[in-house]
Write a protein that holds these residues in place. Sequence first.
Motif, PDB file in Angstrom:
ATOM      1  N   TRP A   1      -7.336 -36.054  22.138  1.00  0.00           N
ATOM      2  CA  TRP A   1      -8.367 -35.931  23.182  1.00  0.00           C
ATOM      3  C   TRP A   1      -9.566 -35.601  22.544  1.00  0.00           C
ATOM      4  O   TRP A   1     -10.618 -36.187  22.620  1.00  0.00           O
ATOM      5  CB  TRP A   1      -7.805 -35.073  24.210  1.00  0.00           C
TER       6      TRP A   1
ATOM      7  N   PHE B   1      -1.425 -33.438  22.035  1.00  0.00           N
ATOM      8  CA  PHE B   1      -2.669 -34.168  23.045  1.00  0.00           C
ATOM      9  C   PHE B   1      -4.099 -33.433  22.768  1.00  0.00           C
ATOM     10  O   PHE B   1      -5.072 -34.207  22.753  1.00  0.00           O
ATOM     11  CB  PHE B   1      -2.392 -33.886  24.550  1.00  0.00           C
ATOM     12  N   PRO B   2      -4.485 -32.211  22.730  1.00  0.00           N
ATOM     13  CA  PRO B   2      -5.771 -31.651  22.508  1.00  0.00           C
ATOM     14  C   PRO B   2      -6.409 -32.351  21.198  1.00  0.00           C
ATOM     15  O   PRO B   2      -7.515 -32.619  21.203  1.00  0.00           O
ATOM     16  CB  PRO B   2      -5.470 -30.304  22.234  1.00  0.00           C
TER      17      PRO B   2
ATOM     18  N   ALA C   1      -1.945 -30.441  29.089  1.00  0.00           N
ATOM     19  CA  ALA C   1      -1.370 -31.302  27.840  1.00  0.00           C
ATOM     20  C   ALA C   1       0.135 -31.651  28.085  1.00  0.00           C
ATOM     21  O   ALA C   1       0.605 -32.346  27.366  1.00  0.00           O
ATOM     22  CB  ALA C   1      -1.657 -30.740  26.515  1.00  0.00           C
ATOM     23  N   THR C   2       0.633 -30.946  28.894  1.00  0.00           N
ATOM     24  CA  THR C   2       2.413 -31.008  29.164  1.00  0.00           C
ATOM     25  C   THR C   2       2.598 -31.130  30.667  1.00  0.00           C
ATOM     26  O   THR C   2       1.584 -30.980  31.479  1.00  0.00           O
ATOM     27  CB  THR C   2       2.975 -29.955  28.469  1.00  0.00           C
TER      28      THR C   2
ATOM     29  N   GLY D   1      -4.666 -27.175  26.865  1.00  0.00           N
ATOM     30  CA  GLY D   1      -4.142 -27.783  25.834  1.00  0.00           C
ATOM     31  C   GLY D   1      -3.209 -26.806  25.321  1.00  0.00           C
ATOM     32  O   GLY D   1      -3.223 -26.741  24.007  1.00  0.00           O
TER      33      GLY D   1
END
Length: 188
Positions: free
Chosen positions: A181, A177-178, A165-166, A144
Amino acid sequence: MQVYSKKLLAWWACWLISSVPLLSSQNALIVIGTTGGPSVATDLTGAAQNIHDGLVQRGFAPDAVEVLKGQTADDKVTADRILQSLKKRQMLATTDEFWVILLGFSGRSEEGTPAFQVSGPRLTASDLKSALDAIPARQFVLVGTSDSGSFVPILLSKNRSVLAATREEGEIDLPRFPDAWAAALKEN
């Protein structure tokens, strides 16, 4: 930066957790690398706590979820500290489940290898792969960080799922994203 729907994140978190049979042991390592400032450190610490709580809600024993973060100037997250923590997991069995979550920033080593930014020399994807290869448990790795997609081709293996995440290159900002998530993990 891509935006992920909560529904997709929830589906992925539930699928990943439910696709693994009941195992004899569940273990996780959440690592917060260098943060670049107090507000980012606060955000990453919050994400790490949410991931910790989500894993515990899903059946992980609280003491089986380790969070590595620099607490003081003398207590820094280094590549050696991460590798030592991973070495402790070499006793896990092939029927066990092991999660690794890296939060923070990534870049490239002098040799051009993807590297997680920590205090001192960076943790390269190659060093991480070697340490993970010595752990027999089924593995789930979430990178992440910025520039996290470049870790995927190096870390993938038959007993290891890797989520970044990318995309592979050019994503230099801290991803959202983390957090999404972690929230989906806790909700579902």
